[in-house]
Scaffold this active site. Sequence first.
Site, PDB file in Angstrom:
ATOM      1  N   HIS A  11     -44.860 -27.643  23.533  1.00  0.00           N
ATOM      2  CA  HIS A  11     -44.660 -27.327  22.102  1.00  0.00           C
ATOM      3  C   HIS A  11     -43.841 -28.409  21.403  1.00  0.00           C
ATOM      4  O   HIS A  11     -43.832 -29.541  21.840  1.00  0.00           O
ATOM      5  CB  HIS A  11     -44.059 -25.928  21.974  1.00  0.00           C
ATOM      6  N   GLU A  25     -38.821 -21.628  22.782  1.00  0.00           N
ATOM      7  CA  GLU A  25     -39.374 -22.249  23.989  1.00  0.00           C
ATOM      8  C   GLU A  25     -39.396 -23.779  23.876  1.00  0.00           C
ATOM      9  O   GLU A  25     -39.090 -24.493  24.838  1.00  0.00           O
ATOM     10  CB  GLU A  25     -40.799 -21.728  24.240  1.00  0.00           C
ATOM     11  N   HIS A  86     -42.854 -25.284  30.416  1.00  0.00           N
ATOM     12  CA  HIS A  86     -42.942 -24.165  29.471  1.00  0.00           C
ATOM     13  C   HIS A  86     -42.077 -23.007  29.955  1.00  0.00           C
ATOM     14  O   HIS A  86     -41.649 -22.986  31.106  1.00  0.00           O
ATOM     15  CB  HIS A  86     -44.394 -23.664  29.384  1.00  0.00           C
ATOM     16  N   GLU A 159     -44.207 -22.436  34.283  1.00  0.00           N
ATOM     17  CA  GLU A 159     -43.744 -21.392  33.364  1.00  0.00           C
ATOM     18  C   GLU A 159     -42.448 -20.865  33.961  1.00  0.00           C
ATOM     19  O   GLU A 159     -42.450 -20.019  34.862  1.00  0.00           O
ATOM     20  CB  GLU A 159     -44.771 -20.264  33.252  1.00  0.00           C
TER      21      GLU A 159
END
Length: 244
Positions: A11, A25, A86, A159
């Site tokens: 992101h 995040e 992430h 993640e």
Amino acid sequence: MSLLICIDPGHGGPDTGATGFGLREADVALQLAELVGEKFNDYEGVAVTFTRNKNTSSSYPGPPEGLRKRIAYANNKNADLFLSLHCNAGGGSGFESFIAKGAPARTQRIQKAINDQVLSYLKGHGIGPHGNPAKVDSQAARSRIAVLRDTKMSAVLLESLFIDNAKENKLLRDHRFLDGLAGAIAKGIAVEFGLKEKIDKLKPMYRVMVDGKEIVDTAYINKISEEVVKAIQAQKREITIKKL
Ligand SMILES: [Zn+2]
């Protein structure tokens, strides 16, 4: 021969990624990415590059264009490993990693090596895997998996914890926790690629404490000064630097 690792903080810019309790995040991913990059200073024969940093993130276009740019960046750099960072969200807990469907055995080994180190570190914080921690993307949905599919090198997407889980959110805000997590990620990669630790790791370690809280143990002067500056900017009361 030097190994080049392309670290991809997920992101950025207008794309905040998932949010939880006001934590974004994109910011966690960037902080973790910088820490992972620093850890490779401790190893011989490895260099890192980033798909975004704090200067580019404000203008970085969101997906899907952002993803295509990240992929092109890593491919043009001829990186040996693409590591996308992430945090999860959606009401679960724990850690998982993804590789592309049909990824070569090398990529599977890298995923396993990272998972082994990370899960062992997380265990100490009472955090486990999210289901099977070594997932193979089925191309089912999530667009960010494009970075696994379309990069030419081994690619792994992590993640790390759920940002909307209260306990895990608290850990993701903790710089020391992230620093340890970064060390585990780097160690997994170092183990798989057979990277040697630098001899000058024997440099003395110093502990930086701010208002009685341990911030970091490091042998790197730059890191120490960075933390001191941060603490002063935050108008903290007491900063101590102790030789370990
Ligand atoms: Zn994400």
